[in-house]
Design a protein around this motif. Structure first.
Motif, PDB file in Angstrom:
ATOM      1  N   ASN A  41      30.778  46.696  41.856  1.00  0.00           N
ATOM      2  CA  ASN A  41      31.105  46.041  40.177  1.00  0.00           C
ATOM      3  C   ASN A  41      30.605  44.438  40.319  1.00  0.00           C
ATOM      4  O   ASN A  41      30.014  44.264  39.296  1.00  0.00           O
ATOM      5  N   GLY A  42      30.359  43.952  41.751  1.00  0.00           N
ATOM      6  CA  GLY A  42      29.756  42.567  41.503  1.00  0.00           C
ATOM      7  C   GLY A  42      28.353  42.649  41.659  1.00  0.00           C
ATOM      8  O   GLY A  42      27.815  41.633  40.742  1.00  0.00           O
ATOM      9  N   SER A  43      27.812  43.771  42.231  1.00  0.00           N
ATOM     10  CA  SER A  43      26.257  43.749  42.176  1.00  0.00           C
ATOM     11  C   SER A  43      25.636  44.107  40.551  1.00  0.00           C
ATOM     12  O   SER A  43      24.741  43.539  40.305  1.00  0.00           O
ATOM     13  N   LYS A  45      27.182  43.491  37.941  1.00  0.00           N
ATOM     14  CA  LYS A  45      27.251  42.331  37.048  1.00  0.00           C
ATOM     15  C   LYS A  45      26.270  41.322  37.219  1.00  0.00           C
ATOM     16  O   LYS A  45      25.639  40.607  36.479  1.00  0.00           O
ATOM     17  N   GLN A  82      35.005  37.679  48.676  1.00  0.00           N
ATOM     18  CA  GLN A  82      35.192  38.062  47.325  1.00  0.00           C
ATOM     19  C   GLN A  82      34.989  39.536  47.185  1.00  0.00           C
ATOM     20  O   GLN A  82      35.361  40.140  46.175  1.00  0.00           O
ATOM     21  N   PHE A  83      34.555  40.304  48.233  1.00  0.00           N
ATOM     22  CA  PHE A  83      34.449  41.836  48.226  1.00  0.00           C
ATOM     23  C   PHE A  83      35.642  42.477  49.184  1.00  0.00           C
ATOM     24  O   PHE A  83      35.389  43.473  49.516  1.00  0.00           O
TER      25      PHE A  83
END
Length: 151
Positions: A41-43, A45, A82-83
């Protein structure tokens, strides 16, 4: 393996989230699933937030080895805070992250190929390389899960 197929595999593993095998991993199946989904999700985004004109690919031996051989040593690389799942993963929290990942994966399909993320060890990764990284990383955690679930 393609990221969509890996997300399907994650979905099939949801009933197993509480399983653990401490001699394989200090964390549960659910932790590995949520960690993988947080990275995805972070990547994804991140790909939407960069200016493709600023993409600056650089050769690195780490990047070359990882992308060509998919080698990630177990237990050697510490994930950025954060991960890391903050709480014990639940079926609901994992499903929420899974649905977000599916939506974000769909959303990045139309992004320019030079959309990119900056990985802390591997540097700038364009869209295609980011998707490959995500597949390799997710597969790494799915292998650990397979070992946890082996009887």
């Amino acid at each position: 393996m393609e990221l969509e197929k890996l997300l399907q595999k994650i979905e099939l593993l949801l009933p197993e989230i509480n399983k653990e095998k401490l001699e394989i991993s200090k964390t549960s199946v659910g932790w590995h699933l949520e960690h993988s989904l947080l990275i995805i999700n972070g990547s994804l985004k991140g790909l939407t937030m960069t200016n493709p004109d600023n993409y600056k690919p650089k050769f690195s031996i780490k990047k070359f080895v990882f992308l060509n051989f998919g080698m990630i040593p177990r237990g050697k690389i510490k994930s950025p805070k954060q991960f890391v799942p903050l709480e014990t993963p639940t079926k609901e929290s994992t499903e929420k992250l899974l649905n977000l990942a599916k939506d974000r994966l769909e959303a990045v399909k139309n992004l320019p190929s030079r959309s990119y993320i900056t990985h802390p060890f591997l540097g700038d990764l364009n869209k295609k390389t980011t998707l490959k990284f995500l597949s390799l990383h997710t597969n790494h955690h799915l292998k650990i899960i397979d070992d946890i679930l082996k009887v």
